[in-house]
Design an enzyme around this catalytic site. Sequence first.
Site, PDB file in Angstrom:
ATOM      1  N   ASP A 135      91.794  70.467  52.726  1.00 46.23           N
ATOM      2  CA  ASP A 135      92.717  69.607  53.477  1.00 46.23           C
ATOM      3  C   ASP A 135      93.301  70.325  54.704  1.00 46.23           C
ATOM      4  O   ASP A 135      94.535  70.362  54.891  1.00 46.23           O
ATOM      5  CB  ASP A 135      93.884  69.154  52.576  1.00 46.23           C
ATOM      6  CG  ASP A 135      93.427  68.612  51.225  1.00 46.23           C
ATOM      7  OD1 ASP A 135      92.386  67.939  51.188  1.00 46.23           O
ATOM      8  OD2 ASP A 135      94.111  68.866  50.212  1.00 46.23           O
ATOM      9  N   GLU A 172      92.725  57.953  52.162  1.00 44.75           N
ATOM     10  CA  GLU A 172      93.678  59.075  52.206  1.00 44.75           C
ATOM     11  C   GLU A 172      93.364  59.911  53.443  1.00 44.75           C
ATOM     12  O   GLU A 172      92.525  59.545  54.264  1.00 44.75           O
ATOM     13  CB  GLU A 172      93.578  59.929  50.928  1.00 44.75           C
ATOM     14  CG  GLU A 172      92.232  60.589  50.729  1.00 44.75           C
ATOM     15  CD  GLU A 172      92.112  61.299  49.378  1.00 44.75           C
ATOM     16  OE1 GLU A 172      93.033  61.226  48.546  1.00 44.75           O
ATOM     17  OE2 GLU A 172      91.060  61.925  49.153  1.00 44.75           O
TER      18      GLU A 172
HETATM   19  O1  FUB Z   1      93.986  68.211  47.816  1.00 52.83           O
HETATM   20  C1  FUB Z   1      94.422  67.165  46.982  1.00 52.83           C
HETATM   21  C2  FUB Z   1      94.002  65.844  47.530  1.00 52.83           C
HETATM   22  O2  FUB Z   1      92.583  65.767  47.633  1.00 52.83           O
HETATM   23  C3  FUB Z   1      94.474  65.571  48.940  1.00 52.83           C
HETATM   24  O3  FUB Z   1      95.826  65.253  49.035  1.00 52.83           O
HETATM   25  C4  FUB Z   1      93.528  64.488  49.305  1.00 52.83           C
HETATM   26  O4  FUB Z   1      93.506  64.178  50.657  1.00 52.83           O
HETATM   27  C5  FUB Z   1      92.224  65.031  48.791  1.00 52.83           C
HETATM   28  O5  FUB Z   1      91.620  65.899  49.701  1.00 52.83           O
END
Ligand code: FUB
Length: 334
Positions: A13, A235
Amino acid sequence: MSPPLITHLYTADPSAHVFDGKLYIYPSHDRETDIQFNDNGDQYDMVDYHVFSLDSPAAHPPKVTDHGVVLSARDVPWVDRQMWAPDAARRGGKYYLYFPARDKEGVFRIGVAAGDTPAGPFAPDPEPIPGSFSIDPAAFVDDDAAESAYLYFGGLWGGQLQCYQRGNAPECFDEKWLGAKEPAGEGARALFPKVARLSDDMRSFAGGGVRDLVILAPETGEPIEADDHERRFFEAAWMHKRGGKYYFSYSTGDTHFLVYAVGTSPLGPFTYAGRLLEPVLGWTTHHSVVEFSGRWWLFYHDCELSGGVNHLRSVKVREVFYDGEGRMSTEVVG
Ligand code: FUB
């Protein structure tokens, strides 16, 4: 093939920013766990953040400096677990780290921590940002005289965004948070990411509160539909600006694309414009886009370093190109 940038830790991320001419990365810090993989994302069980800086993404390989732990779960009174994807911002000479985590009730909230340098450390506020929820905060400070600042956020499934379909208070308290489903069916509108203006001190939402960041389908001009899993927001919100246009990019989650949409206001609406990255090794995909020394770079992650373990990821970088009409691609375009 891009090699992993960081090999002594698992990182994911990546939120990249240039502060004082230097390139910094604010990633998640993945760690080993016995928690079984599930759709709730329980296996992403992270407890702290490191900050990294990079000499140049164009170097082979780039020289990366680990500035160490800048924030730990044990230092944040409201955090229970799962420190997920963070971001950073600078405004008025101070630096801010935004981070999502589950509170003692299992609800994802977004916290803020402040520091005097881009490499931290960051001192957390004792409570999450009032009115914040879900995951994946992305901060954007505009280049206007007022340095207007915005926070984008949201994430489906384990990120709990589906629990806020009729407002900004959670509607489902199911232990796994998957009791509520994202919308589906013909004509149903997708759930959109959220955006709020940040107050001058960058620690709360300003007037106007939290609203949807609407993404339109170019062929209809209507909001993207819920069943359109190759284009609907899942996301990994990210905002950048180039040539006066605002670019909002995100992950489509279960279809594993990084895509982007373009608009003329940081509050939207945005119009879907295309794909930025095809699926990589691993379930999640999450990124940032940043300009450094006149070239544009896509920071992202995959699971090559761990041999394909979904929750053990590593950060990579590749160049991004724009064509004459501002369309983005990781291949050189004419
Ligand atoms: O790293 C945990 C979660 O996985 C993140 O918040 C999302 O975007 C995904 O990459």
